[in-house]
Every structure is written in C-alpha cells, then in structure tokens.
Write a protein that holds these residues in place. Structure first.
Motif, mmCIF file in Angstrom:
data_model
loop_
_atom_site.group_PDB
_atom_site.id
_atom_site.type_symbol
_atom_site.label_atom_id
_atom_site.label_comp_id
_atom_site.label_asym_id
_atom_site.label_seq_id
_atom_site.Cartn_x
_atom_site.Cartn_y
_atom_site.Cartn_z
ATOM 1 N N HIS A 182 36.095 41.222 24.506
ATOM 2 C CA HIS A 182 36.223 40.041 23.646
ATOM 3 C C HIS A 182 35.652 38.835 24.367
ATOM 4 C CE1 HIS A 182 39.983 42.158 21.827
ATOM 5 N NE2 HIS A 182 38.870 42.601 21.302
ATOM 6 N N GLU A 183 34.533 38.305 23.852
ATOM 7 C CA GLU A 183 33.933 37.087 24.402
ATOM 8 C C GLU A 183 34.398 35.896 23.573
ATOM 9 O OE1 GLU A 183 31.366 40.457 25.636
ATOM 10 O OE2 GLU A 183 32.010 39.792 23.667
ATOM 11 N N ARG A 184 34.795 34.816 24.270
ATOM 12 C CA ARG A 184 35.346 33.649 23.585
ATOM 13 C C ARG A 184 34.963 32.362 24.295
ATOM 14 N NH1 ARG A 184 41.193 33.917 21.765
ATOM 15 N NH2 ARG A 184 40.217 32.742 20.103
ATOM 16 N N ARG A 185 35.104 31.243 23.585
ATOM 17 C CA ARG A 185 35.007 29.878 24.109
ATOM 18 C C ARG A 185 33.735 29.581 24.902
ATOM 19 N NH1 ARG A 185 38.464 29.190 20.522
ATOM 20 N NH2 ARG A 185 40.660 29.120 20.997
ATOM 21 N N PRO A 186 32.567 29.612 24.259
ATOM 22 C CA PRO A 186 31.316 29.339 24.978
ATOM 23 C C PRO A 186 31.191 27.879 25.404
ATOM 24 C CG PRO A 186 30.909 29.422 22.630
ATOM 25 C CD PRO A 186 32.355 29.824 22.829
ATOM 26 N N ALA A 187 30.523 27.676 26.543
ATOM 27 C CA ALA A 187 30.182 26.336 27.044
ATOM 28 C C ALA A 187 28.791 26.442 27.659
ATOM 29 C CB ALA A 187 31.184 25.873 28.086
ATOM 30 N N VAL A 188 27.875 25.585 27.224
ATOM 31 C CA VAL A 188 26.479 25.653 27.666
ATOM 32 C C VAL A 188 26.262 24.714 28.844
ATOM 33 C CG1 VAL A 188 24.075 25.425 26.928
ATOM 34 C CG2 VAL A 188 25.821 26.158 25.283
ATOM 35 N N SER A 189 25.469 25.175 29.839
ATOM 36 C CA SER A 189 25.162 24.343 31.010
ATOM 37 C C SER A 189 24.336 23.130 30.585
ATOM 38 C CB SER A 189 24.402 25.156 32.060
ATOM 39 O OG SER A 189 23.139 25.557 31.561
ATOM 40 N N PRO A 190 24.378 22.050 31.354
ATOM 41 C CA PRO A 190 23.633 20.832 31.001
ATOM 42 C C PRO A 190 22.128 21.046 30.843
ATOM 43 C CG PRO A 190 25.261 20.324 32.667
ATOM 44 C CD PRO A 190 25.245 21.825 32.516
ATOM 45 N N ASP A 191 21.548 22.026 31.552
ATOM 46 C CA ASP A 191 20.108 22.276 31.404
ATOM 47 C C ASP A 191 19.803 23.326 30.330
ATOM 48 O OD1 ASP A 191 20.766 24.694 32.584
ATOM 49 O OD2 ASP A 191 19.505 24.395 34.353
ATOM 50 N N GLY A 224 39.579 37.296 29.164
ATOM 51 C CA GLY A 224 40.348 36.420 30.037
ATOM 52 C C GLY A 224 39.671 36.032 31.334
ATOM 53 N N ALA A 225 38.572 36.677 31.705
ATOM 54 C CA ALA A 225 37.842 36.339 32.926
ATOM 55 C C ALA A 225 36.666 35.426 32.586
ATOM 56 C CB ALA A 225 37.324 37.611 33.599
ATOM 57 N N VAL A 226 36.349 34.480 33.479
ATOM 58 C CA VAL A 226 35.221 33.582 33.271
ATOM 59 C C VAL A 226 33.931 34.311 33.646
ATOM 60 C CG1 VAL A 226 34.135 31.421 33.973
ATOM 61 C CG2 VAL A 226 36.620 31.542 33.714
ATOM 62 N N VAL A 285 25.247 30.022 29.907
ATOM 63 C CA VAL A 285 26.443 29.861 29.085
ATOM 64 C C VAL A 285 27.618 30.456 29.853
ATOM 65 C CG1 VAL A 285 25.983 31.995 27.779
ATOM 66 C CG2 VAL A 285 27.505 30.252 26.821
ATOM 67 N N ALA A 286 28.698 29.691 29.911
ATOM 68 C CA ALA A 286 29.946 30.183 30.488
ATOM 69 C C ALA A 286 30.867 30.527 29.321
ATOM 70 C CB ALA A 286 30.578 29.128 31.378
ATOM 71 N N PHE A 287 31.632 31.588 29.462
ATOM 72 C CA PHE A 287 32.552 31.996 28.410
ATOM 73 C C PHE A 287 33.640 32.870 29.009
ATOM 74 C CE2 PHE A 287 28.962 34.881 28.528
ATOM 75 C CZ PHE A 287 29.530 36.151 28.501
ATOM 76 N N LEU A 288 34.649 33.140 28.214
ATOM 77 C CA LEU A 288 35.709 34.049 28.629
ATOM 78 C C LEU A 288 35.402 35.436 28.095
ATOM 79 C CD1 LEU A 288 38.855 31.873 27.863
ATOM 80 C CD2 LEU A 288 37.726 32.227 30.066
#
Length: 126
Positions: free
Chosen positions: A95-104, A114-116, A108-111
C-alpha cells in the motif's frame, strides 16, 4: 452518483505557480480548480494531493477498502491541463500512500506499508 451538495471538501493544496488549487471531496475524490477561470477538473477517486514543482501534475493516492480496512492503495499522477491520469505504482501486495514531491521534481517520497520510501519520479513527463 452523489450530488456536490452532499460532499465535504478538504485538503486544499495551492499549486506552486499559484494558478490552481487541488482539493479532495470526501465522496467525489480529487479535483483541481483553475483560479483565473473557475474551471474544475475531476481527477477521480483519491486523496492526499501533492503538486509537482512545475504545477503540471498532481500526485495522489487512490485507495480501496472493504468498509473497515484498507485493501489497496496506489499512487497516481493527474495532469489538469490535458485531463490525463497515469498510474505511478501497481503493487497489489503493498500500500503506497501520502506522496510528497522533491523541490526539483525528480523524486517522490511516500509511505509503503508504513515505511518511508524515496523513488525517482521518472514516469511523469516534465
């Protein structure tokens, strides 16, 4: 189908260029409104929107559940300009969740369960 009047909207995210807002309807999923025109694009079922730095794509999670527990979650990217949606993950066993894109815009960081996780964002055209 549910009327917009019965939906509740939350999790608004202003695009980096300030021209659009992504938001989530609890019933209807992810939407994007262009502030200059008021035009709304419906990206589909999902939650947790995150913009790419160039404001061209909104990443979000698309989940499934059995009414009590999460049974699936994948990451997708939506381009409001051409109303196109791409699958970024396809892992029925995770289960991949909660994406966050790097400034450049390259990562993409995501869970994932439960692991980053940090991954290269290569499937979204720039």
């Amino acid at each position: 189908s549910s009327s917009a009047a019965s939906d509740v909207y939350k999790r608004q995210r202003l695009s980096p260029d300030g021209r659009a807002v992504a938001f989530v309807g609890l019933v209807s999923g992810v939407h994007v409104i262009e502030l200059a025109t008021g035009a709304v694009t419906h990206a589909g079922a999902g939650t947790a929107p995150a913009w790419t730095p160039d404001s061209r794509w909104v990443l979000f999670e698309r989940t499934a559940d059995d009414g009590a527990h999460l049974t699936g979650s994948e990451l997708v990217a939506h381009s409001p300009a051409d109303d196109r949606t791409l699958a970024l993950t396809a892992t029925p066993d995770a289960h991949e969740r909660r994406p966050a894109v790097s400034p450049d815009g390259t990562q993409v960081a995501f869970l994932r369960d439960g692991a980053v996780v940090v991954a290269t964002l290569r499937d979204v055209p720039r």
